[in-house]
Design a protein around this motif. Structure first.
Motif, mmCIF file in Angstrom:
data_model
loop_
_atom_site.group_PDB
_atom_site.id
_atom_site.type_symbol
_atom_site.label_atom_id
_atom_site.label_comp_id
_atom_site.label_asym_id
_atom_site.label_seq_id
_atom_site.Cartn_x
_atom_site.Cartn_y
_atom_site.Cartn_z
ATOM 1 N N GLU A 22 12.195 64.243 -2.502
ATOM 2 C CA GLU A 22 13.012 64.860 -1.456
ATOM 3 C C GLU A 22 12.117 65.503 -0.400
ATOM 4 O O GLU A 22 12.365 65.405 0.802
ATOM 5 C CB GLU A 22 13.957 65.904 -2.052
ATOM 6 N N ALA A 23 11.069 66.186 -0.873
ATOM 7 C CA ALA A 23 10.151 66.836 0.061
ATOM 8 C C ALA A 23 9.464 65.817 0.963
ATOM 9 O O ALA A 23 9.284 66.059 2.170
ATOM 10 C CB ALA A 23 9.111 67.647 -0.712
ATOM 11 N N ARG A 24 9.080 64.683 0.408
ATOM 12 C CA ARG A 24 8.432 63.643 1.221
ATOM 13 C C ARG A 24 9.407 63.112 2.269
ATOM 14 O O ARG A 24 9.018 62.849 3.416
ATOM 15 C CB ARG A 24 7.928 62.509 0.329
ATOM 16 N N VAL A 234 17.033 78.645 4.921
ATOM 17 C CA VAL A 234 18.083 77.853 4.281
ATOM 18 C C VAL A 234 17.874 77.826 2.776
ATOM 19 O O VAL A 234 16.766 77.535 2.303
ATOM 20 C CB VAL A 234 18.075 76.412 4.844
ATOM 21 N N GLY A 235 18.923 78.089 2.021
ATOM 22 C CA GLY A 235 18.835 78.072 0.569
ATOM 23 C C GLY A 235 19.239 76.738 -0.016
ATOM 24 O O GLY A 235 18.514 75.751 0.051
ATOM 25 N N LEU A 239 17.636 71.759 -0.638
ATOM 26 C CA LEU A 239 17.190 71.097 -1.865
ATOM 27 C C LEU A 239 17.188 69.575 -1.775
ATOM 28 O O LEU A 239 16.562 68.909 -2.600
ATOM 29 C CB LEU A 239 18.062 71.538 -3.046
ATOM 30 N N THR A 240 17.894 69.034 -0.794
ATOM 31 C CA THR A 240 17.892 67.590 -0.605
ATOM 32 C C THR A 240 17.657 67.266 0.863
ATOM 33 O O THR A 240 18.061 68.026 1.752
ATOM 34 C CB THR A 240 19.225 66.939 -1.031
ATOM 35 N N PHE A 244 19.448 68.948 4.240
ATOM 36 C CA PHE A 244 18.541 69.771 5.042
ATOM 37 C C PHE A 244 18.271 69.180 6.421
ATOM 38 O O PHE A 244 18.182 69.910 7.422
ATOM 39 C CB PHE A 244 17.224 69.951 4.279
ATOM 40 N N LEU A 245 18.147 67.871 6.491
ATOM 41 C CA LEU A 245 17.725 67.251 7.752
ATOM 42 C C LEU A 245 18.724 67.439 8.902
ATOM 43 O O LEU A 245 18.302 67.572 10.054
ATOM 44 C CB LEU A 245 17.416 65.775 7.531
#
Length: 256
Positions: A22-24, A234-235, A239-240, A244-245
């Protein structure tokens, strides 16, 4: 805004190495929004791996100890965060204040320790629902700013360099799905800015003030467009990549 918008994801006590995918994905997309500064604060266990996995965004810690080292079992120091790849740290989050009894003086000491180690900082402030209902919200948050922000030459230099941010997170909006009304957010951010200018002079204008508290794809554009809002902390929605995007996109284009 004093700087480009700052969108920071706080993973809290969530995450495993499987979430590096997810971070990538977030990192790849962040590279498409050069006008937005994007960062993630994973659990301590993932900071090093996350730093190696991403290149377009910042990586930070969720807390640090006031001391650089010593007999503090279970704690992590600011120099340790630097050593594992972090470039900033969140201090004073309401969950730390509530769950661990951290007052303004401790938050200030942590902020100063982080700056001494070379980290950027995000200092969190925010009122409870009882305090808002009692008409004390601005007074409470202004007092937290006065008591929690770092002081001294190192702090002044960090402020001037844009390494200091404040996150206004009304406690009653964190993880609840409730979001502060935009006029209330504007008023609170103006009150915080006034305290920052009083503390740091004209350089206080360089401190970005983020809004946090159930920020998501549906409300991000309106919140980020509000005068005085310089970004978001953002909490759950961080996480995904899918959740988030759109918030990053809202900061970059004004629409999710």
């Amino acid at each position: 805004m004093p700087h480009r918008p700052y969108i920071v994801g706080n993973w809290k006590m969530n995450g495993s190495r499987a979430m590096l995918a997810e971070a990538r994905a977030i990192d790849r997309a962040a590279g498409r929004y050069p006008d937005v500064q994007v960062a993630l604060a994973p659990p301590f266990t993932l900071i090093g791996a996350l730093r190696e996995a991403v290149s377009a965004m910042g990586v930070g810690g969720q807390d640090c100890h006031v001391a650089a080292k010593g007999a503090h079992t279970g704690d992590v120091s600011a120099p340790m965060l630097v050593d594992t790849g972090a470039d900033f740290v969140i201090v004073g989050h309401s969950e730390r204040r509530k769950d661990h009894g951290e007052g303004d003086a401790v938050v200030k000491a942590k902020a100063e320790a982080a700056l001494a180690a070379g980290l950027g900082i995000i200092v969190c402030v925010g009122e409870t629902l009882d305090e808002r209902d009692a008409g004390k919200a601005e007074a409470v948050v202004s007092g937290q700013v006065d008591g929690s922000m770092p002081e001294g030459e190192a702090a002044n230099e960090a402020v001037a360099a844009g390494k200091v941010a404040v996150a206004y997170e009304p406690v009653w909006a964190i993880g609840t799905g409730r979001v502060a009304e935009v006029p209330d957010v504007i008023a609170m951010h103006a009150a915080i800015r006034a305290r920052l200018l009083a503390l740091y002079g004209d350089a206080g204008a360089k401190v970005r003030i983020l809004y946090g508290g159930s920020v998501n794809a549906g409300n991000a554009a309106e919140l980020l467009a509000a005068p005085g809002v310089s970004g978001a902390l953002v909490g759950g929605a961080s996480l995904t990549a899918e959740a988030f995007l759109p918030i990053v996109a809202a900061a970059g284009s004004g629409e999710a």
